[in-house]
Design an enzyme around this catalytic site. Structure first.
Site, mmCIF file in Angstrom:
data_model
loop_
_atom_site.group_PDB
_atom_site.id
_atom_site.type_symbol
_atom_site.label_atom_id
_atom_site.label_comp_id
_atom_site.label_asym_id
_atom_site.label_seq_id
_atom_site.Cartn_x
_atom_site.Cartn_y
_atom_site.Cartn_z
ATOM 1 N N ASP A 134 13.472 7.746 46.515
ATOM 2 C CA ASP A 134 12.142 6.742 46.886
ATOM 3 C C ASP A 134 10.825 6.968 46.008
ATOM 4 O OD1 ASP A 134 12.503 7.076 49.875
ATOM 5 O OD2 ASP A 134 12.048 9.549 49.990
ATOM 6 N N ARG A 182 15.986 -0.361 48.690
ATOM 7 C CA ARG A 182 15.015 -0.856 50.604
ATOM 8 C C ARG A 182 13.811 -1.409 49.658
ATOM 9 N NH1 ARG A 182 13.654 5.584 51.238
ATOM 10 N NH2 ARG A 182 15.647 5.161 51.953
#
Length: 306
Positions: A134, A182
């Site tokens: 992340d 992502r």
């Protein structure tokens, strides 16, 4: 920045507001809509249900800004237990994990974060799945990308996350377009010097970045709930002659589940970001900041027992 979004993000760091939300009689029932419980078992149960309905999953053990090694180690151990259980239950083919480096010691020592993430990546590999790192606030971007590069020496499928609201992200997309990436809008409050503050500018940059990723030979993952962006990405994927299994959409647990099901039924790969763990408050506040319209629902739920 939207004044309500600013207020919500400020509440994320306010202990008084946190106590009110955490102790309200109905709070935990509301939180269950967006967080898959506080334990590894509850997260795996949620994963099994989503997979049964044709969706894929990425699991996030909630926690960030770890300030001591003991907490960082506890986070690592939670991921190791989770990955073992995913393997035992036969879910590894459809579920990966998402890891915040700040939860495994990044603020203490970048080397500690790398070692911690390496242990998680090794366990993921043994379990037949992978890890996505992340991305957090802009002050950690360079450090996170350095750790990512080191991890990919051994585990090349490790995923990156890039945030369209940062001005630097288009350049980062060009650099990483041949890998698993992502793309999200970004949930952290950032200064105008490093980030676009107009939502329209963020959307335009998202589309520019999506085109770069789709033009590359990597595996792009488009994290968005915005119907316009979903439609644009699908159209651009067709323009780039992308096979349905060569990219995916990602959405948050509890957000637009009907749309998740619709996209999956149309043949798209759809992955649900499933957070779990005791440290749900900061996560919830950022989600509300991204979708201020959800605030009314949440506040009604806090004061209603019906």
């Amino acid at each position: 920045m939207n004044p309500l979004r600013t207020l919500i993000l400020a509440a994320a760091g306010n202990d008084g507001v946190r106590r009110v939300v955490a102790t309200a009689p109905i709070s935990r029932d509301v939180v269950r809509r967006f967080v898959a419980g506080e334990t590894v078992d509850s997260a795996v149960d949620a994963t099994a249900d989503l997979v049964e309905h044709g969706l894929r999953v990425t699991l996030d053990y909630l926690g960030e800004d770890t300030s001591d090694r003991r907490t960082a180690e506890r986070t690592v151990q939670s991921y190791l237990v989770l990955l073992d259980l995913l393997h035992e239950t036969g879910l590894s083919d459809d579920a990966e994990v998402s890891v915040k480096l700040s939860a495994v010691g990044q603020a203490l020592d970048e080397r500690l974060a790398l070692d911690s993430a390496s242990r998680i990546c090794a366990a993921a590999g043994q379990s037949g799945t992978t890890v996505t790192l992340d991305m957090e606030d802009h002050t950690t971007t360079d450090s996170t990308l350095r750790v990512l590069a080191e991890l990919r020496r051994t585990w090349p499928s490790t995923g990156a996350v890039l945030q369209a609201h940062l001005r630097r992200t288009l350049e980062d997309c060009h650099a990483l377009a041949g890998t698993r990436v992502r793309l999200c809008k970004g949930a952290y409050a950032e200064p105008a010097s490093v980030a676009f503050t107009d939502p329209h500018e963020v959307d335009l940059n998202y589309v520019r970045c999506a085109n770069v990723l789709l033009a590359g030979d990597g595996y792009p993952m488009f994290a968005t709930h915005d119907p316009r962006l979903v439609e644009i990405v699908a159209e651009r994927a067709r323009w780039h002659d992308r096979a349905p299994d060569s990219f995916e959409f990602q959405m948050l647990y509890g957000i637009r589940p009907a749309e998740q099901a619709r996209l999956a039924a149309e043949g798209h790969v759809v992955r649900v970001y499933v957070p779990f763990g005791e440290q749900w408050y900061g996560y919830l506040m950022r989600r509300l900041a991204e979708r201020p319209a959800a605030v009314a629902f949440f506040l009604r739920s806090l004061v209603s027992r019906s």
